[in-house]
Design a protein around this motif. Structure first.
Motif, PDB file in Angstrom:
ATOM      1  N   THR A  80     -14.573  -4.949 -16.191  1.00  0.00           N
ATOM      2  CA  THR A  80     -14.410  -3.659 -15.914  1.00  0.00           C
ATOM      3  C   THR A  80     -13.600  -3.704 -16.886  1.00  0.00           C
ATOM      4  OG1 THR A  80     -12.447  -5.528 -15.017  1.00  0.00           O
ATOM      5  CG2 THR A  80     -13.780  -4.916 -13.645  1.00  0.00           C
ATOM      6  N   MET A  81     -12.579  -3.389 -17.813  1.00  0.00           N
ATOM      7  CA  MET A  81     -12.188  -3.130 -18.574  1.00  0.00           C
ATOM      8  C   MET A  81     -13.083  -2.278 -19.702  1.00  0.00           C
ATOM      9  SD  MET A  81      -9.326  -4.405 -22.296  1.00  0.00           S
ATOM     10  CE  MET A  81     -10.800  -5.460 -22.521  1.00  0.00           C
ATOM     11  N   GLY A  84     -14.524   1.256 -18.059  1.00  0.00           N
ATOM     12  CA  GLY A  84     -13.558   1.939 -18.551  1.00  0.00           C
ATOM     13  C   GLY A  84     -13.756   3.015 -20.187  1.00  0.00           C
ATOM     14  N   HIS A  91     -14.098   2.756 -11.923  1.00  0.00           N
ATOM     15  CA  HIS A  91     -15.182   2.073 -11.948  1.00  0.00           C
ATOM     16  C   HIS A  91     -14.584   0.994 -11.195  1.00  0.00           C
ATOM     17  CE1 HIS A  91     -18.110   5.337 -12.473  1.00  0.00           C
ATOM     18  NE2 HIS A  91     -17.091   5.545 -13.890  1.00  0.00           N
ATOM     19  N   GLU A  92     -13.327   0.205 -11.657  1.00  0.00           N
ATOM     20  CA  GLU A  92     -13.246  -1.051 -11.457  1.00  0.00           C
ATOM     21  C   GLU A  92     -13.692  -1.866  -9.854  1.00  0.00           C
ATOM     22  OE1 GLU A  92     -10.108  -2.507 -13.154  1.00  0.00           O
ATOM     23  OE2 GLU A  92      -9.575  -1.387 -15.340  1.00  0.00           O
ATOM     24  N   GLN A  93     -13.032  -0.804  -8.983  1.00  0.00           N
ATOM     25  CA  GLN A  93     -12.983  -1.163  -7.834  1.00  0.00           C
ATOM     26  C   GLN A  93     -14.768  -1.411  -7.123  1.00  0.00           C
ATOM     27  OE1 GLN A  93     -10.396  -2.782  -5.776  1.00  0.00           O
ATOM     28  NE2 GLN A  93     -12.331  -3.603  -5.100  1.00  0.00           N
ATOM     29  N   ASP A 103      -9.927  -7.578  -6.195  1.00  0.00           N
ATOM     30  CA  ASP A 103      -8.489  -7.632  -7.063  1.00  0.00           C
ATOM     31  C   ASP A 103      -7.756  -8.379  -7.316  1.00  0.00           C
ATOM     32  OD1 ASP A 103      -8.045  -6.179  -9.380  1.00  0.00           O
ATOM     33  OD2 ASP A 103      -6.839  -4.859  -8.519  1.00  0.00           O
ATOM     34  N   THR A 108      -6.741 -10.526 -14.239  1.00  0.00           N
ATOM     35  CA  THR A 108      -6.838 -10.084 -14.903  1.00  0.00           C
ATOM     36  C   THR A 108      -5.835  -9.419 -15.935  1.00  0.00           C
ATOM     37  OG1 THR A 108      -7.929  -8.652 -13.306  1.00  0.00           O
ATOM     38  CG2 THR A 108      -8.075  -7.178 -14.916  1.00  0.00           C
ATOM     39  N   ARG A 112      -7.425 -10.482 -20.178  1.00  0.00           N
ATOM     40  CA  ARG A 112      -7.411  -9.548 -20.936  1.00  0.00           C
ATOM     41  C   ARG A 112      -7.001  -9.389 -22.318  1.00  0.00           C
ATOM     42  NH1 ARG A 112      -7.755  -4.279 -17.115  1.00  0.00           N
ATOM     43  NH2 ARG A 112      -9.789  -3.941 -16.512  1.00  0.00           N
TER      44      ARG A 112
END
Length: 118
Positions: A80-81, A84, A91-93, A103, A108, A112
């Protein structure tokens, strides 16, 4: 690949132990959150390592040198990172919805930070 058949680990402890950047848990990282679900993780699930065919559908992955069993959030947090970085915010969701998971900000953030440190 079933988790019990994967000979590689990408666990928090193993990542820290073998990292060239960190030999102990990075300051401030703290204890890992409880494992949500063990899966065989890619290890570097960024957009450039995901192959998309001319039809716009997933066709494969490359760069498996960090592949191993870990909490699925070890990959989800980085994937997900990367969305971006490569496509901009927002766009993550949609990615998490397509994956079928809610989520999880705690996992997360932790994974990360671990990815950046190791």
């Amino acid at each position: 690949m079933p988790v019990d058949e994967c000979p590689f680990s990408w666990s928090v402890d193993d990542r820290i132990a073998t990292s060239a950047k960190a030999r102990t848990a990075p300051p401030g990282l703290g204890d890992p959150p409880p494992i949500d679900r063990l899966v065989v993780c890619h290890g570097d699930p960024c957009v450039p390592n995901t192959m998309i065919g001319d039809d716009g559908l997933w066709s494969g992955h490359v760069d498996f040198d960090a592949l191993g069993v870990a909490d699925r959030w070890a990959d989800l947090a980085v994937a997900t990172m990367s969305l971006g970085w490569n496509y901009g915010p927002g766009h993550e969701q949609a990615f998490l919805d397509a994956y079928g998971v809610a989520d999880d900000p705690v996992r997360t953030e932790y994974y990360r930070a671990l990815w950046a440190a190791t």
